[in-house]
Design a protein around this motif. Structure first.
Motif, PDB file in Angstrom:
ATOM      1  N   MET A   1      78.965   6.565  24.115  1.00 20.11           N
ATOM      2  CA  MET A   1      78.345   5.514  24.888  1.00 20.11           C
ATOM      3  C   MET A   1      77.120   5.020  24.136  1.00 20.11           C
ATOM      4  SD  MET A   1      76.736   5.775  28.732  1.00 20.11           S
ATOM      5  CE  MET A   1      78.254   6.422  29.350  1.00 20.11           C
ATOM      6  N   ASN A   2      77.032   3.750  23.909  1.00 21.61           N
ATOM      7  CA  ASN A   2      75.893   3.151  23.245  1.00 21.61           C
ATOM      8  C   ASN A   2      74.847   2.802  24.295  1.00 21.61           C
ATOM      9  OD1 ASN A   2      74.189   1.874  21.467  1.00 21.61           O
ATOM     10  ND2 ASN A   2      75.337  -0.046  21.499  1.00 21.61           N
ATOM     11  N   VAL A   3      73.658   3.351  24.148  1.00 18.60           N
ATOM     12  CA  VAL A   3      72.595   3.079  25.106  1.00 18.60           C
ATOM     13  C   VAL A   3      71.793   1.907  24.597  1.00 18.60           C
ATOM     14  CG1 VAL A   3      70.569   3.999  26.239  1.00 18.60           C
ATOM     15  CG2 VAL A   3      72.504   5.478  25.781  1.00 18.60           C
ATOM     16  N   GLY A   4      71.650   0.905  25.437  1.00 22.42           N
ATOM     17  CA  GLY A   4      70.889  -0.272  25.068  1.00 22.42           C
ATOM     18  C   GLY A   4      69.394  -0.018  25.126  1.00 22.42           C
ATOM     19  N   THR A   5      68.673  -1.070  25.285  1.00 27.42           N
ATOM     20  CA  THR A   5      67.221  -1.038  25.270  1.00 27.42           C
ATOM     21  C   THR A   5      66.656  -0.285  26.458  1.00 27.42           C
ATOM     22  OG1 THR A   5      67.306  -3.218  24.259  1.00 27.42           O
ATOM     23  CG2 THR A   5      65.197  -2.534  25.133  1.00 27.42           C
ATOM     24  N   VAL A   6      65.537   0.387  26.210  1.00 24.12           N
ATOM     25  CA  VAL A   6      64.745   0.972  27.287  1.00 24.12           C
ATOM     26  C   VAL A   6      63.702  -0.077  27.647  1.00 24.12           C
ATOM     27  CG1 VAL A   6      63.105   2.786  27.883  1.00 24.12           C
ATOM     28  CG2 VAL A   6      65.139   3.339  26.552  1.00 24.12           C
ATOM     29  N   PHE A   7      63.666  -0.479  28.898  1.00 22.84           N
ATOM     30  CA  PHE A   7      62.777  -1.522  29.374  1.00 22.84           C
ATOM     31  C   PHE A   7      61.586  -0.914  30.102  1.00 22.84           C
ATOM     32  CE2 PHE A   7      67.063  -3.210  29.278  1.00 22.84           C
ATOM     33  CZ  PHE A   7      66.906  -4.417  28.626  1.00 22.84           C
ATOM     34  N   THR A   8      60.392  -1.455  29.897  1.00 19.24           N
ATOM     35  CA  THR A   8      59.193  -1.026  30.602  1.00 19.24           C
ATOM     36  C   THR A   8      58.754  -2.153  31.521  1.00 19.24           C
ATOM     37  OG1 THR A   8      58.531   0.299  28.700  1.00 19.24           O
ATOM     38  CG2 THR A   8      56.828  -0.178  30.338  1.00 19.24           C
ATOM     39  N   LEU A   9      58.539  -1.813  32.804  1.00 19.14           N
ATOM     40  CA  LEU A   9      58.216  -2.811  33.819  1.00 19.14           C
ATOM     41  C   LEU A   9      57.012  -2.391  34.641  1.00 19.14           C
ATOM     42  CD1 LEU A   9      61.862  -3.193  35.148  1.00 19.14           C
ATOM     43  CD2 LEU A   9      60.720  -4.760  33.592  1.00 19.14           C
ATOM     44  N   SER A  10      56.254  -3.367  35.119  1.00 18.39           N
ATOM     45  CA  SER A  10      55.151  -3.104  36.041  1.00 18.39           C
ATOM     46  C   SER A  10      55.710  -3.010  37.460  1.00 18.39           C
ATOM     47  CB  SER A  10      54.135  -4.250  35.979  1.00 18.39           C
ATOM     48  OG  SER A  10      54.707  -5.433  36.539  1.00 18.39           O
ATOM     49  N   GLY A  11      54.854  -2.681  38.412  1.00 17.86           N
ATOM     50  CA  GLY A  11      55.277  -2.584  39.804  1.00 17.86           C
ATOM     51  C   GLY A  11      55.865  -3.878  40.332  1.00 17.86           C
ATOM     52  N   ALA A  12      55.222  -4.998  40.030  1.00 20.67           N
ATOM     53  CA  ALA A  12      55.726  -6.292  40.491  1.00 20.67           C
ATOM     54  C   ALA A  12      57.061  -6.623  39.829  1.00 20.67           C
ATOM     55  CB  ALA A  12      54.700  -7.390  40.212  1.00 20.67           C
ATOM     56  N   GLU A  13      57.181  -6.330  38.541  1.00 23.69           N
ATOM     57  CA  GLU A  13      58.425  -6.606  37.820  1.00 23.69           C
ATOM     58  C   GLU A  13      59.564  -5.716  38.310  1.00 23.69           C
ATOM     59  OE1 GLU A  13      56.660  -7.883  33.452  1.00 23.69           O
ATOM     60  OE2 GLU A  13      56.752  -5.769  34.008  1.00 23.69           O
ATOM     61  N   ALA A  14      59.225  -4.552  38.864  1.00 21.11           N
ATOM     62  CA  ALA A  14      60.238  -3.602  39.335  1.00 21.11           C
ATOM     63  C   ALA A  14      60.764  -3.938  40.723  1.00 21.11           C
ATOM     64  CB  ALA A  14      59.673  -2.183  39.328  1.00 21.11           C
ATOM     65  N   ALA A  15      60.114  -4.874  41.404  1.00 22.28           N
ATOM     66  CA  ALA A  15      60.570  -5.261  42.744  1.00 22.28           C
ATOM     67  C   ALA A  15      62.021  -5.713  42.667  1.00 22.28           C
ATOM     68  CB  ALA A  15      59.690  -6.378  43.295  1.00 22.28           C
ATOM     69  N   GLY A  16      62.820  -5.270  43.601  1.00 18.62           N
ATOM     70  CA  GLY A  16      64.220  -5.647  43.651  1.00 18.62           C
ATOM     71  C   GLY A  16      65.148  -4.712  42.891  1.00 18.62           C
ATOM     72  N   LEU A  17      64.595  -3.782  42.125  1.00 25.08           N
ATOM     73  CA  LEU A  17      65.435  -2.824  41.403  1.00 25.08           C
ATOM     74  C   LEU A  17      65.760  -1.594  42.236  1.00 25.08           C
ATOM     75  CD1 LEU A  17      63.955  -2.810  37.789  1.00 25.08           C
ATOM     76  CD2 LEU A  17      66.010  -3.956  38.619  1.00 25.08           C
ATOM     77  N   ASP A  18      65.208  -1.510  43.447  1.00 22.16           N
ATOM     78  CA  ASP A  18      65.377  -0.305  44.257  1.00 22.16           C
ATOM     79  C   ASP A  18      66.831   0.069  44.526  1.00 22.16           C
ATOM     80  OD1 ASP A  18      64.360  -2.717  45.770  1.00 22.16           O
ATOM     81  OD2 ASP A  18      65.182  -1.596  47.460  1.00 22.16           O
ATOM     82  N   PRO A  19      67.785  -0.847  44.720  1.00 24.26           N
ATOM     83  CA  PRO A  19      69.163  -0.386  44.920  1.00 24.26           C
ATOM     84  C   PRO A  19      69.723   0.365  43.703  1.00 24.26           C
ATOM     85  CG  PRO A  19      68.936  -2.631  45.724  1.00 24.26           C
ATOM     86  CD  PRO A  19      67.674  -2.302  44.955  1.00 24.26           C
ATOM     87  N   GLU A  20      69.448  -0.135  42.503  1.00 25.13           N
ATOM     88  CA  GLU A  20      69.915   0.546  41.290  1.00 25.13           C
ATOM     89  C   GLU A  20      69.186   1.868  41.082  1.00 25.13           C
ATOM     90  OE1 GLU A  20      71.115  -2.162  37.728  1.00 25.13           O
ATOM     91  OE2 GLU A  20      69.285  -2.979  38.647  1.00 25.13           O
ATOM     92  N   ILE A  21      67.882   1.850  41.300  1.00 24.31           N
ATOM     93  CA  ILE A  21      67.081   3.072  41.152  1.00 24.31           C
ATOM     94  C   ILE A  21      67.591   4.126  42.130  1.00 24.31           C
ATOM     95  CG2 ILE A  21      64.774   4.075  41.451  1.00 24.31           C
ATOM     96  CD1 ILE A  21      64.898   2.369  38.959  1.00 24.31           C
ATOM     97  N   LEU A  22      67.840   3.720  43.369  1.00 28.38           N
ATOM     98  CA  LEU A  22      68.317   4.659  44.379  1.00 28.38           C
ATOM     99  C   LEU A  22      69.693   5.217  44.012  1.00 28.38           C
ATOM    100  CD1 LEU A  22      67.886   6.183  46.993  1.00 28.38           C
ATOM    101  CD2 LEU A  22      68.678   4.151  48.239  1.00 28.38           C
ATOM    102  N   ASP A  23      70.559   4.414  43.429  1.00 31.98           N
ATOM    103  CA  ASP A  23      71.875   4.913  42.998  1.00 31.98           C
ATOM    104  C   ASP A  23      71.722   6.025  41.955  1.00 31.98           C
ATOM    105  OD1 ASP A  23      73.252   3.202  44.669  1.00 31.98           O
ATOM    106  OD2 ASP A  23      73.744   1.751  43.097  1.00 31.98           O
ATOM    107  N   VAL A  24      70.848   5.816  40.974  1.00 31.95           N
ATOM    108  CA  VAL A  24      70.614   6.848  39.953  1.00 31.95           C
ATOM    109  C   VAL A  24      69.959   8.059  40.595  1.00 31.95           C
ATOM    110  CG1 VAL A  24      69.430   7.403  37.789  1.00 31.95           C
ATOM    111  CG2 VAL A  24      70.473   5.142  38.089  1.00 31.95           C
ATOM    112  N   TRP A  25      68.980   7.824  41.472  1.00 32.07           N
ATOM    113  CA  TRP A  25      68.277   8.913  42.180  1.00 32.07           C
ATOM    114  C   TRP A  25      69.283   9.807  42.899  1.00 32.07           C
ATOM    115  CZ3 TRP A  25      62.838   9.582  43.431  1.00 32.07           C
ATOM    116  CH2 TRP A  25      62.598  10.531  44.425  1.00 32.07           C
TER     117      TRP A  25
END
Length: 170
Positions: A1-25
């Motif tokens: 599996m090729n892993v793409g870029t690691v992205f760094t985000l601030s709190g505001a930029e992270a808004a809306g990612l909670d469904p994906e984050i929760l799936d991994v969690w």
């Protein structure tokens, strides 16, 4: 599996990612049955803290893992809890530290260096002098092995199987 870029985000930029984050969690930790409770008591609370940053690893559109942290201060739940639990072992570290809160990788993506890359990206170029985290006290725990290999040291143990680890950043 090729892993793409690691992205760094601030709190505001992270808004809306909670469904994906929760799936991994859920895949990594197996808890958080109530998504709304998790969102308000964990995700939104941490995301609103000063110095919050999130790093994610993706393979195309699929999130493979994440790590997040924020500036820790006295008066915050974890900082005060750890101070009460272990006291002098960490008192000099608490306040203005970077609190390494979470790191999770999808089970089918483990063993490929993703956790290490997330760890290193989360700590890269921080203005903090020191960082703290809490993890298992078992030396055979994969998280403990990762943190130890990246320069973290045990500052104190508490409870039946927990430890506080610290790392000098500057």
């Amino acid at each position: 599996m090729n892993v793409g870029t690691v992205f760094t985000l601030s709190g505001a930029e992270a808004a809306g990612l909670d469904p994906e984050i929760l799936d991994v969690w859920r895949a990594a930790f197996g808890d958080a049955e109530d998504a709304e409770e998790w969102r308000s008591s964990v995700w939104d609370r941490h995301r609103s803290r000063a110095g919050f940053r999130l790093v994610t690893a993706r393979d195309g559109e699929r999130m493979l893992g994440f790590a997040w942290g924020h500036t820790g201060e006295r008066g915050q739940y974890w900082s005060d809890f750890i101070s009460r639990e272990v006291g002098r072992g960490v008192d000099d570290w608490i306040g203005g530290h970077f609190e390494f809160v979470e790191l999770a990788v999808m089970p089918d993506a483990r063993g490929r260096g993703i956790g290490r890359r997330l760890h290193d990206a989360l700590l890269a170029d921080l203005p903090h002098e020191r960082a703290l985290l809490s993890t298992s006290a078992r030396s055979d725990d994969p998280a403990v092995r990762l943190y130890s290999s990246r320069g973290w040291v045990t500052l104190a143990t508490y409870g039946e199987d927990r430890q506080v680890m610290g790392r000098v950043l500057a």
